[in-house]
Design a protein around this motif. Structure first.
Motif, PDB file in Angstrom:
ATOM      1  N   UNK A  33       0.832  -1.205   0.000  1.00 42.40           N
ATOM      2  CA  UNK A  33       0.000   0.000   0.000  1.00 42.40           C
ATOM      3  C   UNK A  33       0.867   1.255   0.000  1.00 42.40           C
ATOM      4  N   UNK A  34       1.926   1.238   0.755  1.00 40.95           N
ATOM      5  CA  UNK A  34       2.855   2.358   0.795  1.00 40.95           C
ATOM      6  C   UNK A  34       3.474   2.593  -0.580  1.00 40.95           C
ATOM      7  N   UNK A  35       3.874   1.510  -1.260  1.00 42.47           N
ATOM      8  CA  UNK A  35       4.414   1.632  -2.611  1.00 42.47           C
ATOM      9  C   UNK A  35       3.393   2.209  -3.576  1.00 42.47           C
ATOM     10  N   UNK A  38       3.057   5.893  -2.931  1.00 44.91           N
ATOM     11  CA  UNK A  38       4.218   6.606  -3.460  1.00 44.91           C
ATOM     12  C   UNK A  38       4.117   6.760  -4.977  1.00 44.91           C
ATOM     13  N   UNK A  39       3.779   5.667  -5.664  1.00 46.37           N
ATOM     14  CA  UNK A  39       3.751   5.697  -7.129  1.00 46.37           C
ATOM     15  C   UNK A  39       2.542   6.427  -7.708  1.00 46.37           C
ATOM     16  N   UNK A  40       1.382   6.221  -7.096  1.00 49.90           N
ATOM     17  CA  UNK A  40       0.148   6.740  -7.701  1.00 49.90           C
ATOM     18  C   UNK A  40      -0.534   7.822  -6.873  1.00 49.90           C
ATOM     19  N   UNK A  94       9.867   5.404   5.690  1.00 47.10           N
ATOM     20  CA  UNK A  94      10.016   4.926   4.312  1.00 47.10           C
ATOM     21  C   UNK A  94       9.411   5.929   3.338  1.00 47.10           C
ATOM     22  N   UNK A  95       8.222   6.403   3.633  1.00 55.12           N
ATOM     23  CA  UNK A  95       7.543   7.328   2.731  1.00 55.12           C
ATOM     24  C   UNK A  95       8.317   8.637   2.568  1.00 55.12           C
ATOM     25  N   UNK A  96       8.771   9.204   3.660  1.00 56.35           N
ATOM     26  CA  UNK A  96       9.466  10.496   3.606  1.00 56.35           C
ATOM     27  C   UNK A  96      10.844  10.368   2.964  1.00 56.35           C
ATOM     28  N   UNK A  97      11.585   9.326   3.315  1.00 54.85           N
ATOM     29  CA  UNK A  97      12.946   9.211   2.806  1.00 54.85           C
ATOM     30  C   UNK A  97      13.011   8.585   1.408  1.00 54.85           C
ATOM     31  N   UNK A  98      11.936   7.958   0.947  1.00 53.15           N
ATOM     32  CA  UNK A  98      11.915   7.420  -0.420  1.00 53.15           C
ATOM     33  C   UNK A  98      11.933   8.541  -1.443  1.00 53.15           C
ATOM     34  N   UNK A  99      11.439   9.692  -1.075  1.00 50.71           N
ATOM     35  CA  UNK A  99      11.426  10.837  -1.982  1.00 50.71           C
ATOM     36  C   UNK A  99      12.837  11.259  -2.367  1.00 50.71           C
TER      37      UNK A  99
END
Length: 179
Positions: A33-35, A38-40, A94-99
């Motif tokens: 769900x997190x992915x 992030x993608x959509x 993960x969400x914040x640092x994936x950017x």
């Protein structure tokens, strides 16, 4: 002040949150769900980096708050502190640092830390075996006050060397198979 405890043993709670496949499917679902978010969810395309700097700092402050509150949570909620407690802050990390646009991310984007990140799954798989093997062969009486630092340094070095060695063998094996 009353203490609320979950009526299950600590061993069962650890099994449930570390090993139970049904619980781990929840982790996988959260990651998927997190992915998707992030993608959509417009996060990948958002280029306003100022808010990402702020979000990185706030997320790290959140980690500190969670860390400070953890002993109290663990005391009151037993084994659920093993993983369930850390899910919200881990998802945010993960969400914040994936950017990969904030100044903290850029500061951490160096070769040694990237190498460490790339072998982290392997180190996770072998670190407990290495620690237990060292504790079988190195006794507290042998080193006195140097026991814990020695175990930490030796297990860290052996674990990292083992993970890197595995990657080397894997790479050689693939080369041999390709011909």
């Amino acid at each position: 002040v009353s203490v609320v405890t979950i009526p299950i043993g600590d061993g069962f709670a650890k099994w449930l949150t570390y090993l139970c496949p049904f619980y781990r499917v929840l982790d996988l679902s959260i990651g998927a769900l997190l992915g998707w978010i992030y993608l959509y969810g417009g996060i990948a395309e958002d280029e306003k980096t100022g808010k990402w700097h702020l979000l990185e700092v706030l997320t790290l402050l959140g980690v500190i708050v969670f860390e400070l509150a953890y002993p109290e949570f663990k005391a009151n909620y037993m084994g659920l502190g093993y993983t369930a407690y850390w899910v919200p802050v881990s998802v945010l990390l993960v969400l914040v640092f994936a950017k990969n646009t904030g100044f903290i991310t850029k500061m951490l984007h160096c070769r040694p830390l990237l190498w460490l990140g790339n072998i982290s799954s392997l180190t996770f798989l072998i670190h407990q075996i290495v620690i237990r093997a060292l504790k079988m062969h190195i006794h507290r009486e042998m080193l006195g006050g140097w026991y814990l630092p020695a175990i930490i340094l030796l297990s860290g070095a052996i674990t990292l060397a083992g993970a890197q060695g595995y990657l080397w063998v894997e790479r050689k094996w693939k080369e041999v198979r390709r011909g």
